[in-house]
Each structure stands twice: as structure tokens, then as C-alpha cells.
Design an enzyme around this catalytic site. Structure first.
Site, PDB file in Angstrom:
ATOM      1  N   LYS A 248      34.304  43.093  35.742  1.00  0.00           N
ATOM      2  CA  LYS A 248      35.401  41.443  35.465  1.00  0.00           C
ATOM      3  C   LYS A 248      34.786  40.588  35.331  1.00  0.00           C
ATOM      4  O   LYS A 248      33.369  41.109  34.965  1.00  0.00           O
ATOM      5  CB  LYS A 248      36.180  41.069  36.799  1.00  0.00           C
ATOM      6  CG  LYS A 248      37.651  41.432  36.888  1.00  0.00           C
ATOM      7  CD  LYS A 248      38.536  41.537  37.771  1.00  0.00           C
ATOM      8  CE  LYS A 248      39.834  41.887  37.721  1.00  0.00           C
ATOM      9  NZ  LYS A 248      40.539  41.500  39.238  1.00  0.00           N
ATOM     10  N   ARG A 282      40.576  48.977  42.467  1.00  0.00           N
ATOM     11  CA  ARG A 282      40.719  49.180  41.334  1.00  0.00           C
ATOM     12  C   ARG A 282      39.758  49.250  40.768  1.00  0.00           C
ATOM     13  O   ARG A 282      39.068  48.036  40.213  1.00  0.00           O
ATOM     14  CB  ARG A 282      42.132  48.613  41.254  1.00  0.00           C
ATOM     15  CG  ARG A 282      43.304  48.109  40.022  1.00  0.00           C
ATOM     16  CD  ARG A 282      44.179  47.115  39.952  1.00  0.00           C
ATOM     17  NE  ARG A 282      44.729  48.101  38.382  1.00  0.00           N
ATOM     18  CZ  ARG A 282      44.278  47.410  37.510  1.00  0.00           C
ATOM     19  NH1 ARG A 282      43.181  46.294  36.852  1.00  0.00           N
ATOM     20  NH2 ARG A 282      45.099  47.466  36.110  1.00  0.00           N
TER      21      ARG A 282
END
Ligand code: 9MG
Length: 305
Positions: A248, A282
Site C-alpha cells: 500500500k 491479505r
């Protein structure tokens, strides 16, 4: 109504050196969260931020290529495959219900037919939840925590476990000006409210709910770090937690790395999440994450004896 959620909590002694024995029933399969699990990301969108469109050509999904990616993920040690047809990166374009169904459902059907794995469906759309469940999905992963019209009822009707994620704003605007007085408290309060909504909708039946603070979803880097560092506050709500930090942009900003240089940062943050009690990671990089989960098990869960 479908029998909603069998939730077996055999013991609860979670701290840094021990684990909670939790088995959740994902359709026809059990997911044992006594030790952390790896959820591999399978984007079936032409515009996701990291692997954006690698399974697409001219807007057309290559099913064979997608299934090879699943096969590799499972070989690498994924416990769950998370299939999503809507990009939720900041500023992403909206997708219609028809388009999302066309992207996701054939892939759910093909994965369910060919592989023995737990399929999670990353969706906020009631039609996708209902139809995916019929095709063999085992978990609903909703970044909007079942807030979309009809989603709560559709999800409860499937009888599947659900991951409720916190997001401030919408993917289109969420990073414009994230604002909290006390981010950890506000995210916890919000998720508690959504748990109550699911339990009410389920009419008192036992519920299997996974909670996710939603790193990067309407949060500054400071907010993300506070949520990660105080993950135990979320675990204290009594549900397994899921963390998505893989590749991210917070890693990009904090470490000065492009998406293809964020593996080490992703693994570092993933380990930090494990130490603070995360049950599911995840991730894009399944093999590498599997290794750190095994190291965590040896160094933290093994120390229980
Ligand atoms: C779909 N998606 C993208 N990022 C995510 C995250 O951090 N958590 C969950 N549950 N889903 C996510």
C-alpha cells in the site's frame, strides 16, 4: 433464513505469546484461526494499483491466466483466495453491478470447480454476495462493512462469515482529508456498531465476524500506524482481525518506495500485525508472507509450551 454462522471459540487467551483457538465455518470448509492465515489477493479488475490489469487485455479477462495465478497462490501457501472485481484504491472509478457480476462470478465458479480452497469475495454488492455464495464462495469481504443498500440482508442470507472493514468516506474521496479525534476509538466504535447491525439482522443466531481497521481507507499515515500499533484494542472486541497492508501507498510514503519495491516493507508491517494478534493477512506476495507466518508460529506460538 439461512442458519447464520457457526462460531466455535474453544479458548481465549490472546496475547503476544499465545493464540485463540477459533474455527469459522466458511460454507463447506472450516478455517482454523488458531494460527494466522494468508489470504491471497486475486484482482479481476483492469485497474488495481499493484497488479493492475495483468489478467486483462482490451478489457477482456483471461480466465486461464487467472486460474494459473490461483494455482500458484495455492502452491505458495495461500489459505484463502480473495476475489474482487472493484478497484477500491483512492480515486478509483465506480463499477456497475452488471460489470462487477461479469468480472467476479465466472472466476468464483471456475475457482470453486477446480481448487480445494476457501474463496473470499471482495464485494459490497448484494447481488455479487448472493450469487457468489451459491457458486461456492466461503467468506464475504466487504470494505463498506455491509452499508450498501441490501448488503446486510444479502450477506446474512448467505450464512457465510463476513469481514467488516472500516472506511472513512468513499474510495473516490477518502484520502482527501482523513480526520479523527481518536482514530483507534472511532474505528472500534464504528466496527462495534456494524457487529451489532449484523447480529440484529441475523435475528440472534450466532455470528462469525472478522474485523478490519481498513488501513489506507480514509486514513493518514499517522492514523494507519496508530491502528496497527494498537491492533490489540480491536482484537479486544472478541473477533478475529484481518489486516491488509500489502504494497500500500503508506509504505511508499514512509519508506520512499514504488509499488514494486514494497515487498520488504509489506512483510515488516505484516509481522508487526501478527505480533499484535492479526488472524488473517491479505497479501499480494503469498510465498514470502507464508514464510513470515511460519517464523511467527515458531517464535511466538511455539513459545506457549
Ligand atoms: C479489498 N481490499 C483492499 N484493501 C483491503 C483491506 O485492507 N482489507 C480488506 N478487508 N479488504 C481490502
Amino acid at each position: 433464513m439461512a442458519a447464520f454462522f457457526v462460531y466455535e471459540r474453544l479458548s481465549r487467551t490472546r496475547n503476544h505469546c499465545s493464540s485463540t483457538t477459533m474455527i469459522i465455518r466458511c460454507g463447506s470448509r472450516d478455517l482454523d484461526l488458531t494460527s494466522p492465515k494468508v489470504m491471497g489477493i486475486l484482482n479481476v479488475t483492469p485497474d488495481s494499483f499493484f497488479d493492475g490489469g495483468s489478467n486483462f487485455d482490451n478489457g477482456q479477462l483471461f480466465l486461464d491466466k487467472t486460474l494459473h495465478a490461483v494455482e500458484q497462490m495455492l502452491r505458495d501457501g495461500a489459505d484463502i483466495v480473495d476475489i474482487g472485481g472493484e478497484s477500491t484504491r483512492p480515486g478509483a472509478a465506480k463499477v456497475s453491478v452488471e460489470e462487477e457480476c461479469q468480472r467476479v462470478l465466472p472466476v468464483v465458479a471456475a475457482v470453486a470447480e477446480r481448487f480445494d480452497t476457501i474463496i473470499s469475495v471482495d464485494t459490497s454488492t448484494p447481488e455479487v454476495m448472493s450469487q457468489s455464495a451459491q457458486l461456492g464462495a466461503g467468506i464475504i469481504n466487504d470494505v463498506r462493512a455491509l452499508e450498501r443498500d441490501g448488503a446486510l440482508a444479502a450477506c446474512v442470507e448467505t450464512g457465510l462469515p463476513v469481514c467488516l472493514m472500516h472506511m472513512q468516506g468513499t474510495p473516490q474521496t477518502m484520502q482527501d482529508n482523513p480526520d479523527y479525534n481518536d482514530v483507534v476509538d472511532e474505528v472500534s466504535q464504528y466496527l462495534q456498531g456494524r457487529v451489532a447491525a449484523v447480529e440484529t439482522a441475523a435475528g440472534g443466531a450466532a455470528c462469525q465476524i472478522i474485523l478490519d481497521p481498513g488501513l489506507g481507507f480514509g486514513k493518514s499515515d499517522g492514523h494507519n500506524l496508530a491502528l496497527l500499533n494498537q491492533l490489540s484494542a480491536l482484537s479486544a472486541l472478541g473477533h478475529p482481525t484481518l489486516i491488509g497492508v500489502s504494497r500500500k501507498s503508506m509504505i511508499g510514503r514512509l519508506l520512499g518506495r514504488e509499488p514494486d519495491q514494497r515487498l520488504a516493507g509489506s512483510l515488516g508491517f505484516a509481522m508487526a500485525a501478527l505480533v499484535r494478534g492479526a488472524s488473517i493477512l491479505r497479501v499480494h506476495d503469498v510465498a514470502e508472507t507464508r514464510d513470515i507466518v511460519e517464523v511467527f508460529k515458531l517464535t511466538h506460538l511455539g513459545s506457549q509450551e
